[in-house]
Design a protein around this motif. Structure first.
Motif: not given
Length: 285
Positions: A199, A159, A169, A189-190, A118, A187, A195-196, A179-180
């Motif tokens: 997170l 996201s 972000m 995660t976005w 993160p 990223s 991945s999200l 997260w961006w």
């Protein structure tokens, strides 16, 4: 060719509101079975198709087209509308349709590490869940030009909804941190469902509470789905409404949907091994 497509679409629409059990398409039967399980019924279906492309393959003509489906549903004394988009392909030979099918999308945008760092302590923000829902309602069937457009767009869309709700972000330009999204960089995660999921599960930078049942979710909360039950999450959904029983109705991209029932039992990706995770989004700080 277009007239044959119109007739086929009309047959599909009529199937949803009839007792006919003969049509072979699995998705149609899955949706009717799910409605029976919910003690709900499809009262009416509207469908509009639009040809997107036409190509030649040997002696065949292949049309790709989109279908916008609107279902008027009745559950006890309540009515509501569910919407979804399908991408379909029809093959013609000597002027006659010889094959027609739905094109099933992938839900992942790219390969990513199982877990991402993160890269931030708990963030300070106030989550405005109604703004997140309003964003999900506005863009459920379109791409916001302010963001990069992905073919497999499910996590990018979620996201965006969370960001519209006030979550900032962080972490750029490292793809494996934060997260961006910035232009054509982002990223994992976005954009990546798994991945999200990690997170949200960590619950630190974006503060969350994982709950045991879908009924505990409120508008603006997030569901993560692992269709195969193999431990890798494939799809993310945002709660935008509730049905008569207080169960979530969700919006999503990739297979664009609005106010769809949360279980996705009518999806061609559904398996008996499906796993759901439920996250309440909390205020940060």
């Amino acid at each position: 060719m277009r007239e044959q497509l119109k007739r086929l679409l009309q047959e599909r629409v009529e199937f949803y509101t009839s007792d006919d059990l003969q049509r072979g398409e699995r998705k149609l039967h899955l949706k009717k079975e799910m409605m029976r399980n919910r003690a709900a019924e499809i009262v009416r279906v509207n469908a509009a198709g639009k040809v997107q492309s036409k190509r030649r393959e040997d002696n065949d003509t292949v049309l790709t087209y989109h279908v916008h489906l609107q279902y008027l549903l009745k559950q006890e004394d309540s009515f509501y509308i569910e919407e979804e988009m399908e991408e379909r392909e029809a093959r013609f030979r000597n002027g006659y349709m010889v094959d027609e099918r739905e094109l099933i999308p992938s839900f992942e945008t790219e390969e990513a590490p199982s877990k991402c760092d993160p890269g931030a302590d708990r963030l300070a923000y106030k989550y405005d869940r109604m703004k997140a829902v309003q964003y999900a309602e506005r863009w459920w069937n379109e791409f916001n030009p302010a963001y990069h457009k992905f073919t497999d767009d499910c996590t990018n869309f979620i996201s965006q909804c969370l960001h519209a709700g006030g979550i900032p972000m962080w972490g750029a330009p490292n793809k494996s941190k934060g997260w961006w999204i910035r232009g054509k960089s982002w990223s994992y995660t976005w954009t990546t469902a798994h991945s999200l999921y990690h997170l949200l599960k960590a619950g630190n930078a974006i503060r969350t509470k994982q709950v045991e049942s879908a009924k505990e979710l409120n508008l603006g909360d997030i569901l993560c789905i692992d269709f195969e039950g193999d431990g890798r999450f494939d799809h993310n959904l945002i709660v935008t409404a509730k049905d008569q029983d207080g169960m979530p109705l969700v919006n999503a991209h990739t297979m664009n949907s609005r106010h769809r029932y949360w279980t996705y039992e009518d999806s061609t990706r559904y398996t008996p091994n499906i796993v759901y995770k439920f996250f309440v989004i909390l205020n940060g700080g």
